[in-house]
Enzyme design. Structure first.
Site, PDB file in Angstrom:
ATOM      1  N   ASP A 131      36.607  44.387  42.124  1.00  0.00           N
ATOM      2  CA  ASP A 131      37.882  44.740  42.758  1.00  0.00           C
ATOM      3  C   ASP A 131      38.325  43.615  43.683  1.00  0.00           C
ATOM      4  O   ASP A 131      37.547  43.146  44.511  1.00  0.00           O
ATOM      5  CB  ASP A 131      37.732  46.051  43.539  1.00  0.00           C
ATOM      6  CG  ASP A 131      39.088  46.667  43.865  1.00  0.00           C
ATOM      7  OD1 ASP A 131      40.052  46.412  43.124  1.00  0.00           O
ATOM      8  OD2 ASP A 131      39.167  47.406  44.864  1.00  0.00           O
ATOM      9  N   HIS A 138      49.075  44.864  52.068  1.00  0.00           N
ATOM     10  CA  HIS A 138      47.960  45.784  52.296  1.00  0.00           C
ATOM     11  C   HIS A 138      46.881  45.112  53.148  1.00  0.00           C
ATOM     12  O   HIS A 138      46.384  45.699  54.111  1.00  0.00           O
ATOM     13  CB  HIS A 138      47.365  46.228  50.953  1.00  0.00           C
ATOM     14  CG  HIS A 138      46.106  47.036  51.091  1.00  0.00           C
ATOM     15  ND1 HIS A 138      46.113  48.367  51.457  1.00  0.00           N
ATOM     16  CD2 HIS A 138      44.797  46.697  50.941  1.00  0.00           C
ATOM     17  CE1 HIS A 138      44.861  48.816  51.512  1.00  0.00           C
ATOM     18  NE2 HIS A 138      44.044  47.827  51.200  1.00  0.00           N
ATOM     19  N   GLU A 203      43.896  54.199  46.509  1.00  0.00           N
ATOM     20  CA  GLU A 203      44.458  52.853  46.547  1.00  0.00           C
ATOM     21  C   GLU A 203      45.201  52.593  45.243  1.00  0.00           C
ATOM     22  O   GLU A 203      44.623  52.708  44.152  1.00  0.00           O
ATOM     23  CB  GLU A 203      43.359  51.789  46.755  1.00  0.00           C
ATOM     24  CG  GLU A 203      42.741  51.853  48.144  1.00  0.00           C
ATOM     25  CD  GLU A 203      41.881  50.645  48.483  1.00  0.00           C
ATOM     26  OE1 GLU A 203      41.389  49.974  47.542  1.00  0.00           O
ATOM     27  OE2 GLU A 203      41.699  50.379  49.691  1.00  0.00           O
ATOM     28  N   GLU A 205      46.491  50.398  42.499  1.00  0.00           N
ATOM     29  CA  GLU A 205      46.103  49.078  41.992  1.00  0.00           C
ATOM     30  C   GLU A 205      46.446  48.944  40.506  1.00  0.00           C
ATOM     31  O   GLU A 205      46.647  49.932  39.810  1.00  0.00           O
ATOM     32  CB  GLU A 205      44.590  48.850  42.158  1.00  0.00           C
ATOM     33  CG  GLU A 205      44.107  49.019  43.594  1.00  0.00           C
ATOM     34  CD  GLU A 205      42.731  48.425  43.845  1.00  0.00           C
ATOM     35  OE1 GLU A 205      42.273  47.597  43.041  1.00  0.00           O
ATOM     36  OE2 GLU A 205      42.125  48.802  44.866  1.00  0.00           O
ATOM     37  N   ASP A 237      41.497  53.083  43.260  1.00  0.00           N
ATOM     38  CA  ASP A 237      40.210  52.775  43.897  1.00  0.00           C
ATOM     39  C   ASP A 237      40.016  53.742  45.074  1.00  0.00           C
ATOM     40  O   ASP A 237      40.295  53.421  46.229  1.00  0.00           O
ATOM     41  CB  ASP A 237      40.250  51.316  44.374  1.00  0.00           C
ATOM     42  CG  ASP A 237      39.008  50.921  45.161  1.00  0.00           C
ATOM     43  OD1 ASP A 237      37.944  51.542  44.958  1.00  0.00           O
ATOM     44  OD2 ASP A 237      39.112  49.989  45.980  1.00  0.00           O
ATOM     45  N   ARG A 241      37.507  56.166  53.964  1.00  0.00           N
ATOM     46  CA  ARG A 241      37.803  55.205  55.036  1.00  0.00           C
ATOM     47  C   ARG A 241      36.817  55.278  56.197  1.00  0.00           C
ATOM     48  O   ARG A 241      36.543  54.254  56.844  1.00  0.00           O
ATOM     49  CB  ARG A 241      39.220  55.425  55.562  1.00  0.00           C
ATOM     50  CG  ARG A 241      40.309  55.281  54.520  1.00  0.00           C
ATOM     51  CD  ARG A 241      40.302  53.902  53.899  1.00  0.00           C
ATOM     52  NE  ARG A 241      41.411  53.746  52.947  1.00  0.00           N
ATOM     53  CZ  ARG A 241      41.534  52.718  52.137  1.00  0.00           C
ATOM     54  NH1 ARG A 241      40.624  51.748  52.129  1.00  0.00           N
ATOM     55  NH2 ARG A 241      42.547  52.649  51.302  1.00  0.00           N
ATOM     56  N   GLN A 244      33.775  53.532  55.029  1.00  0.00           N
ATOM     57  CA  GLN A 244      34.102  52.108  54.930  1.00  0.00           C
ATOM     58  C   GLN A 244      34.056  51.423  56.296  1.00  0.00           C
ATOM     59  O   GLN A 244      33.490  50.332  56.450  1.00  0.00           O
ATOM     60  CB  GLN A 244      35.501  51.964  54.315  1.00  0.00           C
ATOM     61  CG  GLN A 244      35.944  50.527  54.059  1.00  0.00           C
ATOM     62  CD  GLN A 244      37.350  50.449  53.450  1.00  0.00           C
ATOM     63  OE1 GLN A 244      37.991  51.468  53.213  1.00  0.00           O
ATOM     64  NE2 GLN A 244      37.815  49.248  53.207  1.00  0.00           N
ATOM     65  N   LYS A 257      33.378  53.126  48.337  1.00  0.00           N
ATOM     66  CA  LYS A 257      34.270  52.905  47.201  1.00  0.00           C
ATOM     67  C   LYS A 257      33.648  53.138  45.835  1.00  0.00           C
ATOM     68  O   LYS A 257      34.378  53.278  44.863  1.00  0.00           O
ATOM     69  CB  LYS A 257      34.830  51.484  47.264  1.00  0.00           C
ATOM     70  CG  LYS A 257      35.854  51.347  48.381  1.00  0.00           C
ATOM     71  CD  LYS A 257      36.350  49.954  48.512  1.00  0.00           C
ATOM     72  CE  LYS A 257      37.485  49.871  49.516  1.00  0.00           C
ATOM     73  NZ  LYS A 257      38.788  50.246  48.957  1.00  0.00           N
ATOM     74  N   THR A 261      36.177  55.665  40.515  1.00  0.00           N
ATOM     75  CA  THR A 261      37.387  54.867  40.319  1.00  0.00           C
ATOM     76  C   THR A 261      38.095  55.433  39.100  1.00  0.00           C
ATOM     77  O   THR A 261      37.454  55.676  38.071  1.00  0.00           O
ATOM     78  CB  THR A 261      37.031  53.382  40.059  1.00  0.00           C
ATOM     79  OG1 THR A 261      36.244  52.898  41.156  1.00  0.00           O
ATOM     80  CG2 THR A 261      38.278  52.517  39.899  1.00  0.00           C
ATOM     81  N   GLU A 378      47.549  53.212  55.262  1.00  0.00           N
ATOM     82  CA  GLU A 378      48.740  52.512  55.760  1.00  0.00           C
ATOM     83  C   GLU A 378      49.879  53.486  56.083  1.00  0.00           C
ATOM     84  O   GLU A 378      50.532  53.359  57.110  1.00  0.00           O
ATOM     85  CB  GLU A 378      49.216  51.506  54.702  1.00  0.00           C
ATOM     86  CG  GLU A 378      48.221  50.392  54.440  1.00  0.00           C
ATOM     87  CD  GLU A 378      48.544  49.656  53.162  1.00  0.00           C
ATOM     88  OE1 GLU A 378      48.051  50.077  52.087  1.00  0.00           O
ATOM     89  OE2 GLU A 378      49.311  48.678  53.225  1.00  0.00           O
TER      90      GLU A 378
HETATM   91 MN    MN Z   1      40.586  48.426  46.254  1.00  0.00          MN
END
Ligand code: MN
Length: 432
Positions: A131, A138, A203, A205, A237, A241, A244, A257, A261, A378
């Site tokens: 990834d 971002h 996420e 992507e 993804d 948080r 993370q 993560k 996926t 975000e």
């Molecule tokens: Mn990602």
């Protein structure tokens, strides 16, 4: 750089005899994405989407180009991805002919299945998943949350940043995501707890499917990198948080993560995307030029894609009340600091071998304004600004029963728009 060419298969006036195909919002005859599907209770096979149908390519192998014959009877797309790009192009040309010329429909009709009646699988056996982090808005937004004084680290504008993800937990659209447990530590706590994540996020992507690979110790020059891309899917993804924030230093993302996926099952091919290529947006004044191994004039001129990406949300209660999904964001895919070709060239630049069917995530693609942010981290500023749903519920991160769906369309003046299908999954509670 050898980019795929625009030809008559992209002609907006081209029609198909397959019902529902003409003006289909995602799968008109100009698209022809590859995937792997099972007709009811039968073995997985390779297909191509056309309108609301899928065509069984194994069943048609006798009337398809011989170079693809062996690859078309496999239960995944790896062998097809491993073929020279010209063989996939020849297959596309023939499929376009078979699906547009109604005098040829007799041979194809028995191989058509309604998409609503088949199960779609992962398109490839994924050997490795990496990834990246090329969405510069971002990276800046998240950097501000994690490091207010130092959002974008000095390497960002030189190195396409990435990390090795986990191939085993990549799943096709529709498979539910189990909320992971993990270590998280509140800022004012002395020690972490091990509990279900309380800050589960998505996420937005793109997923790149690697075509022909490179031998260990060799590289993929930037000028050849697009030939090593079989096509694109949408990718979510999923990210915990809280996990993370506690685990990411010093070695980067890990259990936050790799629990799941999601990818959309249709691979929109590099050939199909030819009309939607646009210039990579110029870098802001003062930014460094890419180092020579990442710089190709043609890639800069045509290496970005004109896509509109959307994220849709529904809670369990919204679905119970029959409410339409809420669009959380919409924005272009041009907010990528690095092109798809640069991602591929960089990955192999140290001699690391890529293989057909490897999956490369772009990194979260966010625009410059909140309407186009590609994650809840975000949108809610790290949970500080929850938003209200049509049901009166509020969200800062995902709750059990919430469903996220990513969609996209490619568009260009005078061209048919094509889509990617869905990249969708619902969140399930952590098992006791
Ligand atoms: Mn990602």
């Amino acid at each position: 750089m050898t980019l795929p060419q625009i030809d008559h298969t992209h002609d907006a006036a081209l029609k198909s005899w397959v019902p529902s195909a003409d003006n289909h919002p995602e799968f008109p005859i100009q698209n022809l994405p590859f995937g792997v599907f099972s007709p009811q209770a039968r073995a997985a096979r390779i297909g191509v989407a056309i309108g609301d149908y899928v065509v069984d390519l194994a069943a048609l192998r006798d009337i398809l180009p011989e170079a693809a014959s062996e690859a078309l009877v496999q239960p995944n797309l790896n062998a097809l991805f491993a073929l020279p790009a010209q063989d996939r192009r020849a297959l596309r040309l023939r499929l376009s002919e078979l699906l547009s010329d109604d005098t040829l429909s007799g041979a194809v009709v028995p191989a058509l299945y309604p998409q609503a009646e088949v199960t779609l699988h992962l398109p490839a056996r994924i050997g490795d998943y990496t990834d990246f982090y090329v969405g510069i808005h971002h990276a800046t937004n998240v950097g501000k949350l994690f490091r207010p004084d130092n959002p974008l680290l000095p390497n960002y504008k030189y190195v396409p940043i990435g990390y090795h993800g986990r191939a085993s937990s990549v799943r096709p659209s529709g498979e539910p995501v189990v909320r992971p447990r993990g270590q998280r530590k509140a800022p004012d706590a002395d020690a972490p707890v091990f509990e279900p994540s309380a800050r589960l996020d998505y996420e937005l992507e793109l997923g790149i499917w690697v075509a022909q690979g490179n031998a260990l110790g060799t590289t993929i020059p930037i000028g050849q990198a697009s030939e090593h891309i079989a096509g694109i899917s949408l990718l979510n993804d999923w990210s915990a948080r809280d996990v993370q924030a506690w685990e990411y230093q010093p070695l980067g993302p890990f259990l936050a993560k790799n629990f799941h996926t999601t990818v959309s099952p249709w691979v929109v091919t590099t050939e199909a995307l030819a009309p939607y290529r646009i210039a990579q947006p110029p870098r802001p004044e003062g930014d460094p030029a890419p180092l020579p191994y990442l710089l190709d004039v043609q890639d800069q001129a045509q290496g970005a894609l004109s896509l509109t990406l959307s994220v849709w949300f529904s809670s369990a209660k919204m679905r119970e009340e029959g409410r339409a999904p809420l669009r959380l964001s919409e924005g272009p895919a041009s907010n990528m600091y690095w092109t798809l070709a640069q991602i591929v060239a960089h990955h192999a630049s140290n001699g690391c071998n890529l293989n057909p069917g490897d999956l490369l995530g772009s990194g979260t693609i966010s625009g410059p304004t909140p309407e186009s942010y590609g994650s809840l981290l975000e949108i809610t500023e790290g949970g500080k600004r929850p938003f209200t749903l049509p049901t009166g519920e509020t969200r800062s991160f995902l709750q059990n029963g919430d469903e996220i769906s990513i969609t996209a369309s490619a568009h260009a003046p005078g061209r048919a728009s094509i889509g990617f299908g869905e990249c969708r999954a619902v969140i399930l509670a952590t098992p006791a």
